[in-house]
Write a protein that holds these residues in place. Structure first.
Motif, PDB file in Angstrom:
ATOM      1  N   UNK A 129       0.841  -1.199   0.000  1.00 19.55           N
ATOM      2  CA  UNK A 129       0.000   0.000   0.000  1.00 19.55           C
ATOM      3  C   UNK A 129       0.869   1.239   0.000  1.00 19.55           C
ATOM      4  N   UNK A 130       0.259   2.344  -0.466  1.00 17.64           N
ATOM      5  CA  UNK A 130       0.957   3.617  -0.484  1.00 17.64           C
ATOM      6  C   UNK A 130       1.997   3.685  -1.587  1.00 17.64           C
ATOM      7  N   UNK A 131       2.745   4.784  -1.611  1.00 18.62           N
ATOM      8  CA  UNK A 131       3.812   4.964  -2.573  1.00 18.62           C
ATOM      9  C   UNK A 131       3.358   5.615  -3.859  1.00 18.62           C
ATOM     10  N   UNK A 132       4.265   5.580  -4.871  1.00 20.26           N
ATOM     11  CA  UNK A 132       3.965   6.214  -6.151  1.00 20.26           C
ATOM     12  C   UNK A 132       4.641   5.458  -7.282  1.00 20.26           C
ATOM     13  N   UNK A 133       4.263   5.791  -8.516  1.00 14.05           N
ATOM     14  CA  UNK A 133       4.822   5.162  -9.698  1.00 14.05           C
ATOM     15  C   UNK A 133       6.005   5.966 -10.215  1.00 14.05           C
ATOM     16  N   UNK A 134       6.659   5.438 -11.254  1.00 11.15           N
ATOM     17  CA  UNK A 134       7.814   6.133 -11.827  1.00 11.15           C
ATOM     18  C   UNK A 134       7.427   7.431 -12.503  1.00 11.15           C
ATOM     19  N   UNK A 135       6.156   7.549 -12.979  1.00 13.53           N
ATOM     20  CA  UNK A 135       5.729   8.792 -13.619  1.00 13.53           C
ATOM     21  C   UNK A 135       5.254   9.825 -12.613  1.00 13.53           C
ATOM     22  N   UNK A 136       5.442   9.554 -11.309  1.00 13.07           N
ATOM     23  CA  UNK A 136       5.059  10.497 -10.270  1.00 13.07           C
ATOM     24  C   UNK A 136       3.648  10.349  -9.770  1.00 13.07           C
ATOM     25  N   UNK A 137       2.833   9.513 -10.421  1.00 15.05           N
ATOM     26  CA  UNK A 137       1.449   9.320  -9.998  1.00 15.05           C
ATOM     27  C   UNK A 137       1.439   8.628  -8.642  1.00 15.05           C
ATOM     28  N   UNK A 138       0.761   9.244  -7.682  1.00 16.79           N
ATOM     29  CA  UNK A 138       0.658   8.655  -6.347  1.00 16.79           C
ATOM     30  C   UNK A 138      -0.424   7.578  -6.355  1.00 16.79           C
ATOM     31  N   UNK A 139      -0.243   6.548  -5.527  1.00 18.99           N
ATOM     32  CA  UNK A 139      -1.109   5.371  -5.555  1.00 18.99           C
ATOM     33  C   UNK A 139      -2.005   5.308  -4.330  1.00 18.99           C
TER      34      UNK A 139
END
Length: 617
Positions: free
Chosen positions: A301-311
């Motif tokens: 859970x949590x975190x973000x992707x390489x394109x900066x999109x938060x999850x």
């Protein structure tokens, strides 16, 4: 600040860890469910707010069930000294004493004596005592930068790794001192750690001298030694690491170079000390959390992707880490939060940030399961006004997730005449298990008495409401100076004594209690019925136990052994067709005989309820 050190400063490592005479009757009627109580609402739900926004902080559950959240930074990277306490039962927050020293990327570990050890990014060391709600600062350790801090099964804590470091140290709560924890076979900076069977610890990944690594170091607390895994996993940093219920560990997410983030999953087998590839997650993510759940699965859970999109979404694994599915959406996406699995099976996530905004909010995730049935008729004895009698309401978890039962309440015109206890229905109720809500009725006046019993569970129904209706009648007035025959001398006149040959109490109309008779069975479904694997009976010690079948088995007579179950071997391997009945009779001098009749219906065993004559058991 270069790219790698900047990532390291933003990353916070996380460690993953349910009542006869008709003078009185009581009837429970199931009413349409109401909305689920907030405290046990399945899925994600709000969990209040901390004293201030924080990210890159840490959280740990105390021995009393509360959660300590401490340290971290603001969204602009200013260290925080504040700390908060969360009560999972009331879902409320309160302030804890502030830290003795503010240090970002704080690590917390609960020690064997119930205190909490805190180590900061810069090497600051302090200890929190929940009994006094106070912090005490100790001497700093060498600046480990971004080590792992892990509680050990022996009550100590292990601090290992950091910037260009393979060193490890042990903190002893008995003396509040450090000693050598040996040297890891690899340098780990910003690594992750997870428990292994037999008290060992796996440290994996992090940064090497200039890039993420796939090396693993395994610590043996018994010998205070380290060894390396036999092969490397995927190099990863800012990842998650969590243990499955089978003892294996999954490594998820993070990135392996400056641009590529990972959906790849590695599975570590502690028996062979090797890594193998696992099923990929649904999304790449870094700077999130990976947690071990009560059912042996893992949540990321949590975190973000390489394109900066938060999850904002979570993912759940199966028990082997071979498949992943959605774990629902949180209210906000959170990067660098602090998350942990609570002892009741729920997950708490706190703080974190989304871009330049840090959060003070928290959320709770509760697994969803199902209740198969509950007794809607409970038979009590016959208490007079002012005396009490009791029974129990059985709840069975037939879902696939742990069951949590709580939020018990009584309301209505005569709620004071009823009581309910969840002493035998606390904590997690695993799938297939049963627990009991103990009910007590003590009429304060004659006539009909009414109340409403409400409890909540983590099911799609949510909240269950039952109407309690009881009628209390005082014993007939006995004319003074006129002796009343009492043949058995138990204090209950023969005129109202329903067990003339046995001694008993007035609330039970002169009858004793029954004998314990509790059968259990293991079986396989076959065409037209079942085949018994094993059949046991738990009965009062010394009781004469007789087991008979309507067809398909021979009569067995044995003796009860109290808490120890007695195996009925004549039933082993027997095929019982649908419509068959197994009757257990338990008797002994001075007690009512108890009879339980199990039946075989549609290829399943339907458990009977204990019955006694002439009053309830």
């Amino acid at each position: 600040m270069d790219e790698w050190s900047g990532d390291l400063a933003r990353h916070s490592p996380t460690v993953g860890r349910v009542l006869g005479r008709l003078l009185i009757s009581l009837t429970l009627v199931l009413i349409l469910p109401a909305a689920a109580h907030a405290a046990i609402a399945p899925g994600w739900s709000p969990a209040g707010t901390m004293s201030e926004p924080r990210t890159r902080h840490a959280a740990v559950q105390l021995d009393d069930g509360r959660v300590l959240v401490a340290g971290g930074t603001t969204a602009s990277n200013a260290p925080l000294t504040s700390a908060d306490l969360f009560d999972p039962v009331t879902r409320t927050w309160s302030r804890a004493a502030p830290l003795a020293f503010g240090d970002h990327d704080l690590r917390l570990a609960k020690l064997g004596d119930g205190r909490v050890l805190a180590v900061g990014f810069g090497g600051s060391v302090q200890v929190y005592d929940p009994r006094t709600n106070g912090w005490r600062r100790l001497a700093d350790v060498a600046a480990f930068d971004a080590p792992v801090l892990v509680p050990l099964v022996n009550g100590k804590a292990l601090l290992a790794g950091g910037f260009s470091s393979a060193a490890a140290r042990l903190f002893d709560p008995a003396t509040d001192t450090w000693s050598s924890g040996g040297t890891m076979p690899h340098e780990h900076n910003g690594a992750q750690a997870a428990p292994l069977p037999n008290g060992r610890v796996l440290v994996h990944g992090g940064m090497g001298s200039s890039s993420p690594i796939g090396d693993s170091s395994i610590y043996n607390a018994t010998s205070n030694t380290w060894e390396s895994a036999k092969n490397q996993g995927i190099a990863r940093f800012a990842h998650g690491l969590a243990a499955l219920g089978n003892g294996n560990v999954v490594a998820v997410g993070g990135y392996e170079d400056a641009f590529g983030q990972l959906t790849n999953v590695d599975v570590f087998d502690p028996l062979s000390n090797t890594w193998t590839g696992g099923a990929p997650t649904l999304s790449e993510r870094r700077d999130g959390s990976a947690l071990s759940l009560a059912n042996g699965r893992v949540m990321v859970l949590g975190g973000h992707r390489s394109d900066g999109i938060k999850l904002p979404g979570a993912e759940l694994s199966d028990a082997a880490g071979t498949s992943w599915w959605s774990g629902g959406l949180m209210a906000v996406p959170r990067t660098s939060p602090a998350a942990l699995t609570l002892t009741d099976g729920r997950v708490l996530i706190t703080g974190g940030q989304d871009g330049e905004t840090a959060f003070r909010t928290a959320e709770l995730w509760t697994p969803t399961t199902a209740i198969a049935s509950l007794d809607d008729l409970v038979a009590f004895g016959a208490p007079t006004v002012g005396s009490a009698t009791s029974s129990a309401l059985g709840i069975i978890n037939v879902g696939a997730e742990p069951l949590v039962v709580g939020d018990l309440s009584l309301s209505g015109a005569h709620a004071q005449d009823f009581a309910v206890s969840r002493t035998r229905c606390q904590g997690l109720l695993q799938p297939g298990s049963r627990c009991w809500l103990d009910l007590t009725f003590k009429p304060s006046a004659a006539g009909q008495r009414e109340a409403l019993l409400t409890y909540a569970a983590n099911t799609t129904t949510g909240t269950y409401t039952l109407a309690l209706r009881a009628t209390g009648t005082a014993l007939p007035t006995i004319a003074p100076l006129i002796p009343q025959p009492d043949g058995d001398g138990d204090g209950v006149p023969d005129a109202i004594d329903r067990c003339l040959a046995l001694t008993g109490s007035a609330p039970r109309q002169g009858c004793p209690i029954g004998v314990l008779a509790d059968p259990s069975i293991s079986y396989r479904r076959v065409k037209g019925g079942i085949r018994v694997v094993s059949y046991y009976v738990k009965a009062t010690s010394g009781a004469r136990v007789t087991v008979t079948c309507s067809k398909g088995c021979k009569r067995t007579t044995t003796k009860g052994k109290g808490a120890k179950r007695v195996r009925i071997t004549r039933l082993d391997g027997k095929r019982l067709v649908n419509g068959s009945k197994i009757t257990i009779t338990a008797s002994m001098p001075g007690r009512l005989t108890t009879t339980v009749t199990d039946s075989i219906t549609r290829g399943r065993r339907v458990e009977g309820r204990p019955r006694c004559v002439p009053v309830g058991c």
